[in-house]
Design a protein around this motif. Structure first.
Motif, PDB file in Angstrom:
ATOM      1  N   ASN A 104       1.500   1.776  -8.110  1.00 28.47           N
ATOM      2  CA  ASN A 104       1.695   3.074  -7.469  1.00 28.47           C
ATOM      3  C   ASN A 104       2.250   4.110  -8.435  1.00 28.47           C
ATOM      4  O   ASN A 104       1.916   5.304  -8.357  1.00 28.47           O
ATOM      5  N   SER A 160      -4.859   0.995   0.221  1.00 26.20           N
ATOM      6  CA  SER A 160      -4.579   1.858   1.373  1.00 26.20           C
ATOM      7  C   SER A 160      -5.854   2.162   2.140  1.00 26.20           C
ATOM      8  O   SER A 160      -5.865   2.156   3.377  1.00 26.20           O
ATOM      9  N   GLY A 161      -6.917   2.438   1.403  1.00 25.17           N
ATOM     10  CA  GLY A 161      -8.180   2.747   2.063  1.00 25.17           C
ATOM     11  C   GLY A 161      -8.712   1.583   2.865  1.00 25.17           C
ATOM     12  O   GLY A 161      -9.243   1.757   3.960  1.00 25.17           O
ATOM     13  N   ALA A 202       0.843  -1.189   0.000  1.00 26.77           N
ATOM     14  CA  ALA A 202       0.000   0.000   0.000  1.00 26.77           C
ATOM     15  C   ALA A 202       0.879   1.239   0.000  1.00 26.77           C
ATOM     16  O   ALA A 202       2.017   1.214   0.491  1.00 26.77           O
ATOM     17  N   LYS A 203       0.355   2.335  -0.532  1.00 30.32           N
ATOM     18  CA  LYS A 203       1.128   3.573  -0.534  1.00 30.32           C
ATOM     19  C   LYS A 203       1.183   4.179   0.868  1.00 30.32           C
ATOM     20  O   LYS A 203       2.127   4.859   1.236  1.00 30.32           O
ATOM     21  N   THR A 204       0.138   3.931   1.663  1.00 23.83           N
ATOM     22  CA  THR A 204       0.047   4.511   2.999  1.00 23.83           C
ATOM     23  C   THR A 204      -0.958   3.714   3.817  1.00 23.83           C
ATOM     24  O   THR A 204      -1.737   2.927   3.279  1.00 23.83           O
ATOM     25  N   SER A 251      -5.496   8.567   1.505  1.00 28.26           N
ATOM     26  CA  SER A 251      -5.335   7.495   0.521  1.00 28.26           C
ATOM     27  C   SER A 251      -6.164   7.771  -0.723  1.00 28.26           C
ATOM     28  O   SER A 251      -7.241   8.368  -0.665  1.00 28.26           O
ATOM     29  N   THR A 252      -5.635   7.326  -1.866  1.00 29.39           N
ATOM     30  CA  THR A 252      -6.338   7.497  -3.136  1.00 29.39           C
ATOM     31  C   THR A 252      -6.557   6.166  -3.842  1.00 29.39           C
ATOM     32  O   THR A 252      -7.224   6.117  -4.870  1.00 29.39           O
ATOM     33  N   GLU A 253      -5.969   5.095  -3.307  1.00 31.69           N
ATOM     34  CA  GLU A 253      -6.180   3.794  -3.928  1.00 31.69           C
ATOM     35  C   GLU A 253      -6.803   2.841  -2.914  1.00 31.69           C
ATOM     36  O   GLU A 253      -6.682   3.011  -1.707  1.00 31.69           O
ATOM     37  N   ASN A 291      -2.782   5.622   5.884  1.00 26.78           N
ATOM     38  CA  ASN A 291      -3.549   6.807   6.260  1.00 26.78           C
ATOM     39  C   ASN A 291      -4.842   6.858   5.437  1.00 26.78           C
ATOM     40  O   ASN A 291      -4.813   7.174   4.255  1.00 26.78           O
ATOM     41  N   SER A 323      -7.650  15.218   1.281  1.00 30.71           N
ATOM     42  CA  SER A 323      -8.546  14.064   1.267  1.00 30.71           C
ATOM     43  C   SER A 323      -9.654  14.204   0.244  1.00 30.71           C
ATOM     44  O   SER A 323     -10.249  15.282   0.086  1.00 30.71           O
TER      45      SER A 323
END
Length: 615
Positions: free
Chosen positions: A483, A94-95, A81-83, A89-91, A85, A168
């Protein structure tokens, strides 16, 4: 055709994968057959006296206690995951991880899609529909033992979201015409949300994850972030995948445990999660550990499932028949989940970051219409989804109650009609060499990107490339690491066109797509405005902006549907996204997994905290 050869090679490999593990699991099941017979015998029979009855009560309690423990093993397509958070998150990956650790105030019933309390104990809506009063549960704690209070809610909404410390997408769905709600603390457990006007889907926004104020402020202090811009920059790094597990404060059923880069991410149960087992009073979740292993394609996913390294397998239409055939032998059940709500599409980068002449082609409606006509959606359904799919004509999924049923898209490629449009608009077609030129004699050619690891989109890319070659357009289809791909899309830079699928949000609430469709939305992927000096806002973009404003200001379902019908007509007419097809979806789930069931809106695991291993 190239796509058919590619698909047959993939299917052959997947069949070999199943057959290989067929031998392996047959041997294993033979070795464990006796213990299974012994277990079934010990549970059979009738109770004949008080001693047996007392023993059965003890066994029942033991059975309840035995729900706790063990590991739930899942898979995740792609890389790390990219983050972690959820507010930035945009993907989807991560969400998903972020939401696992940070619940919102409300959740949505998996069968009715109606709001129910989560961190909230209750919520009350005023008669004028402009105020929602939320009461928090008693004995809510962060994983570090600090209480969850109204201050955390106010911090999340007023500072992170409304002020904009968090970059966000949630900001796009919580405002009406640029006006954000007023969030007020009444006491430590009570919060009031006030909107300036009727906001039909606002209650759904209360599902946004709540952040730990004390921990974010600690993070700001550590990074010496005092000004707004410093805090905004620092918050982008909050909950990065490099964060030490002991430094993460969360409130969901599972806490972050560790990450093995490129292989898996692990979570452990949060002993302070609010929910409890109704029979024992013990805090949920049932599982001690939750592991997501990364897989790159369908074959790897199948290997892990048949090797018992995962408990759930997403089965593509191409593998559904074989999975059904093997389900009894390998002790799992294959569930038909119906048509996916995920929308697959191709789109062109309409931003000013694209050089000429491509900028002129992509912003030419005739060009986009011709591309849509040239795409053979029937071929996509047959070759990618084995005939188990539906052509898409709308931004809303096939199961949405807001779907505009009047819109119909061509199933078969209409290359001749596409060429007629292009030639009438000044393009020139060299029939002998099958090359299309624009009116300035530039050959029409572009790169089409997608992410590696999605066999379905890889096949779509090959089919679309072949389709467009029939009208003289040269497509260079390329795959990028996910990513990297998302990064380019978010900035609207270094790419011409892409294939993607959007999911998440609620298929039953169109406003959850506001971050994509509002012209200033963070996921306005066909023309993100934030990375251009003087971005263009087209008349049809303004039209969509107005439709989304009207849609949230209207309470009556029929009136709302009429508004979102118009929105779908606008998208269908101007084709910023050119929709392709959606597959039927299937899931293979081990028969010893409990707390699973087929739901209308919540998938097969409606509450991961209540999922456990049975006998």
């Amino acid at each position: 055709m190239k796509n058919l050869v590619f698909r047959h090679k993939l299917l052959a490999f997947q069949v070999r994968s199943f057959l290989y593990f067929s031998v392996y699991l047959s041997l294993f099941l033979l070795s464990s057959a006796c213990s299974k017979i012994s277990l079934s015998q010990s549970l059979s029979g009738t109770f004949q006296n008080a001693g047996d009855k007392q023993k059965s009560q003890v066994n029942f309690k033991e059975k309840l206690r035995s729900r706790f423990g063990g590991t739930l093993k899942l898979t995740q397509r792609g890389q790390d995951a990219k983050t972690l958070n959820p507010w930035t998150s945009t993907e989807a990956t991560s969400g998903e991880y972020g939401s696992l650790m940070f619940p919102g105030l409300v959740k949505f019933n998996p069968d009715t899609d109606k709001a129910e309390p989560l961190l909230a104990e209750s919520f009350e809506i005023s008669k004028d529909e402009k105020t929602i009063t939320v009461k928090l549960r008693e004995k809510l704690y962060w994983s570090d033992g600090q209480p969850i209070t109204a201050d955390d809610v106010l911090f999340t909404w007023n500072e992170l979201l409304i002020q904009g410390i968090a970059l966000s997408s949630a900001r796009d769905i919580i405002n009406i015409n640029g006006k954000f709600p007023e969030v007020i603390k009444l006491d430590d457990k009570t919060i009031e949300f006030k909107t300036s006007e009727v906001f039909a889907p606002f209650l759904r926004s209360l599902g946004i994850e709540i952040a730990p104020k004390h921990d974010v402020e600690r993070f700001f202090k550590k990074h010496k972030a005092k000004t707004f811009s410093e805090k905004q920059k620092a918050f982008e790094k909050y909950l990065s995948i490099f964060t030490k597990p002991e430094e993460i404060v969360s409130s969901g059923p599972f806490k972050f445990s560790k990450i093995q880069r490129g292989e898996r991410i692990e979570f452990i149960r949060n002993p302070l999660y609010y929910d409890v087992d109704s029979e024992t009073g013990k805090r949920l979740p049932y599982f001690n550990r939750l592991i997501y292993s990364y897989i790159q394609d369908d074959s790897a996913d199948i290997f892990k499932f048949l090797a018992k390294e995962s408990d759930v397998l997403g089965v593509s239409p191409a593998n559904a028949a074989l999975a059904k055939e093997l389900s009894k032998k390998y002790n799992y059940t294959l569930y038909d989940l119906g048509t996916s709500n995920t929308t697959n599409f191709i789109w062109f980068n309409l931003s000013k970051n694209v050089p000429k002449p491509q900028y002129d082609w992509f912003n030419n409606l005739v060009f986009r219409e011709a591309v849509s006509l040239a795409i053979d959606r029937k071929s996509i359904i047959n070759n990618v989804y084995q005939g188990l799919g539906t052509p898409l004509s709308s931004a809303l999924g096939e199961n949405s109650s807001f779907l505009n049923l009047d819109l119909k898209v061509n199933k078969r490629a209409l290359a001749k009609d596409a060429l007629k449009l292009l030639i009438a608009d000044g393009f020139r077609f060299d029939a002998k060499n099958k090359i299309l030129y624009d009116k300035n004699s530039n050959r029409v050619e572009f790169d089409l990107l997608s992410n590696s690891g999605s066999r379905e989109r890889e096949l779509m890319g090959v089919i679309i490339s072949d389709n467009l070659a029939e009208i003289g357009i040269k497509v260079n289809f390329k795959l990028l690491e996910f990513n990297n791909y998302v990064g380019r899309i978010m900035q609207g830079q270094n790419y011409s066109a892409g294939i993607l699928a959007l999911g998440g949000g609620s298929n039953n609430e169109p406003n959850t797509g506001a971050n994509v469709w509002k012209s200033d939305g963070r996921l306005h992927l066909f023309d993100p405005k934030g990375f251009q000096k003087q971005p263009l806002i087209r008349d049809w973009e303004r039209e969509i902006d107005e439709q989304f404003i009207k849609g949230v200001q209207t309470l009556d379902f029929n009136e709302r549907k009429a508004i979102y019908d118009e929105f779908q007509v606008t998208v269908f007419k101007y084709k910023p996204l050119i929709y392709l097809a959606s597959p039927k979806t299937f899931a293979a789930i081990r028969n010893d997994l409990r707390g699973i069931r087929k739901t209308k809106y919540g998938g097969m695991i409606p509450d991961i905290a209540k999922c456990y291993r049975g006998v």
